[in-house]
Enzyme design. Structure first.
Site, PDB file in Angstrom:
ATOM      1  N   LYS A  66       0.957   3.791   0.887  1.00  0.00           N
ATOM      2  CA  LYS A  66       1.880   3.086   1.838  1.00  0.00           C
ATOM      3  C   LYS A  66       1.461   1.604   2.074  1.00  0.00           C
ATOM      4  O   LYS A  66       1.979   0.478   2.264  1.00  0.00           O
ATOM      5  CB  LYS A  66       2.306   3.712   3.115  1.00  0.00           C
ATOM      6  CG  LYS A  66       3.246   4.903   3.011  1.00  0.00           C
ATOM      7  CD  LYS A  66       3.208   5.727   4.214  1.00  0.00           C
ATOM      8  CE  LYS A  66       4.367   6.876   3.776  1.00  0.00           C
ATOM      9  NZ  LYS A  66       4.302   7.829   4.988  1.00  0.00           N
ATOM     10  N   TYR A 188       9.721   6.468  -3.894  1.00  0.00           N
ATOM     11  CA  TYR A 188       8.789   6.842  -2.793  1.00  0.00           C
ATOM     12  C   TYR A 188       7.908   8.159  -3.420  1.00  0.00           C
ATOM     13  O   TYR A 188       6.681   8.126  -2.946  1.00  0.00           O
ATOM     14  CB  TYR A 188       9.624   7.140  -1.482  1.00  0.00           C
ATOM     15  CG  TYR A 188       8.739   7.793  -0.511  1.00  0.00           C
ATOM     16  CD1 TYR A 188       7.981   6.932   0.201  1.00  0.00           C
ATOM     17  CD2 TYR A 188       8.775   9.365  -0.164  1.00  0.00           C
ATOM     18  CE1 TYR A 188       7.352   7.538   1.292  1.00  0.00           C
ATOM     19  CE2 TYR A 188       7.900   9.634   0.825  1.00  0.00           C
ATOM     20  CZ  TYR A 188       7.318   8.561   1.606  1.00  0.00           C
ATOM     21  OH  TYR A 188       6.694   9.199   2.799  1.00  0.00           O
ATOM     22  N   VAL A 258      -1.606  13.213   3.423  1.00  0.00           N
ATOM     23  CA  VAL A 258      -1.783  14.615   3.583  1.00  0.00           C
ATOM     24  C   VAL A 258      -2.286  15.315   2.430  1.00  0.00           C
ATOM     25  O   VAL A 258      -2.375  16.575   2.543  1.00  0.00           O
ATOM     26  CB  VAL A 258      -0.163  15.276   3.826  1.00  0.00           C
ATOM     27  CG1 VAL A 258       0.485  14.729   5.114  1.00  0.00           C
ATOM     28  CG2 VAL A 258       0.731  14.885   2.811  1.00  0.00           C
TER      29      VAL A 258
HETATM   30  N1  GLN Z   1       4.512  12.199   0.489  1.00  0.00           N
HETATM   31  C1  GLN Z   1       4.322  12.654   2.115  1.00  0.00           C
HETATM   32  C2  GLN Z   1       5.449  12.646   2.822  1.00  0.00           C
HETATM   33  O1  GLN Z   1       6.615  11.829   2.653  1.00  0.00           O
HETATM   34  C3  GLN Z   1       3.373  11.702   2.618  1.00  0.00           C
HETATM   35  C4  GLN Z   1       3.230  12.064   4.058  1.00  0.00           C
HETATM   36  C5  GLN Z   1       1.633  11.567   4.312  1.00  0.00           C
HETATM   37  O2  GLN Z   1       1.072  11.602   3.452  1.00  0.00           O
HETATM   38  N2  GLN Z   1       1.384  11.494   5.829  1.00  0.00           N
HETATM   39  O3  GLN Z   1       5.829  13.562   3.656  1.00  0.00           O
END
Ligand code: GLN
Length: 304
Positions: A66, A188, A258
């Site tokens: 991001k 995304y 995550v």
């Molecule tokens: N791809 C994960 C989602 O959209 C990213 C979330 C994260 O890394 N906090 O839920």
């Protein structure tokens, strides 16, 4: 500063410690990773590198991407991007939908999922080949042409991406999403499935730390003031509803994902990446947080 000794010490100490974290299971493909993996890479702006453990093994960087997406959008549109999202910590989890309705489809910041979906929408509107150009940017900023994405992870997230679909539909209903929803979600999930090693990640965040060098990758330049703002957003929003805790315990701008990765920078000194897949209930790596807390405590340097 003896980074080598400090990093090795932290690695051994953290590795033996307890963790109540779990590998993220809401993206089923992420469960295939060995939960005991643990790597640290610290790169200094003056060219030294210190690595430990599984620092050269690829993992899914997830929400860390991001920061790259925001960098491109900020370079393309400048201050205009803040018409569509805010710069305030959300105080809610990364995929929360509650606030989004109260606030009429305008996400609090670019690092929660809703904000990153708006950024993805901006990139889909403004880039000819969004996936290709995004990957080219990441390859150039990391100085590594081997960077790629993981098709299985992107696919797995698409199959179970109900929450992200809800967020984007909510924003579309308020007019804050311009392109086709499926197209944006696909882009995304691609961003989130980029894979990097700790060393590559630390390398690709060095430009956010090295304020003496102009920032311009794949013709997406950012001014010093824009880098300052991105770093400010990392410290206030980089860890969702644990951003305060991270600033309190670590005291550096950073971003988590995550997949268990965390990257942080000390302006003008270093960039550091940690990976350990067991995450806490807020979506942040337990060993990653611990490692960075110990790093700024033992080195006695942070931005505060
Ligand atoms: N791809 C994960 C989602 O959209 C990213 C979330 C994260 O890394 N906090 O839920």
């Amino acid at each position: 500063m003896n980074f080598s000794e400090i990093i090795n010490e932290i690695y051994s100490e953290v590795k033996c410690g307890e963790t109540d974290g779990h590998v993220a299971s809401y993206i089923p493909e992420l469960l295939n990773v060995n939960p005991d993996k643990f790597g640290i890479a610290l790169l200094t702006v003056d060219g030294n590198e210190f690595c430990c453990g599984d620092a050269e093994e690829k993992f899914s960087i997830q929400s860390i991407s991001k920061v790259f997406a925001l960098s491109i959008a900020f370079s393309l549109l400048g201050e205009k991007i803040w018409e569509r999202m805010g710069v305030e910590p959300s105080g809610t989890s990364f995929n929360s939908i509650m606030q989004l309705e109260y606030e009429k489809g305008k996400p609090r910041n670019p690092f929660i999922n809703a904000g990153a979906l708006v950024v993805a929408d901006i990139l889909v509107s403004n880039l000819k080949n969004p996936k290709e150009e995004f990957l080219e940017f990441v390859k150039e900023i990391s100085g590594n042409i081997s960077i790629s994405f993981n098709h299985k992870i992107a696919q797995s997230e698409k199959e179970f991406g109900f929450r992200n679909a809800a967020l984007i539909n909510m924003m579309k209903s308020y007019g804050n999403i311009k392109n086709d929803i499926e197209l944006i979600l696909d882009f995304y999930f691609f961003l989130c499935s980029i894979e990097m090693t700790c060393k590559e990640l630390a390398q690709s965040f060095l430009p956010y730390a090295n304020l003496s060098k102009p920032f311009n990758y794949k013709n997406f330049p950012l001014t010093k003031s824009q880098i300052k703002r991105i770093n400010a957003l990392m410290i206030s929003c980089g860890f969702y509803d644990e951003s305060g805790e991270f600033a309190f315990k670590v005291g550096l701008p950073g971003k988590s994902g995550v997949g268990g990765g965390i990257v942080a920078i000390h302006p003008n000194i270093y960039s550091v990446a940690v990976w350990s897949p067991r995450i806490n209930s807020k979506g942040n790596s337990v060993f990653g947080m611990k490692t960075l807390e110990m790093l700024t405590t033992k080195t006695e340097i942070s931005i505060f």
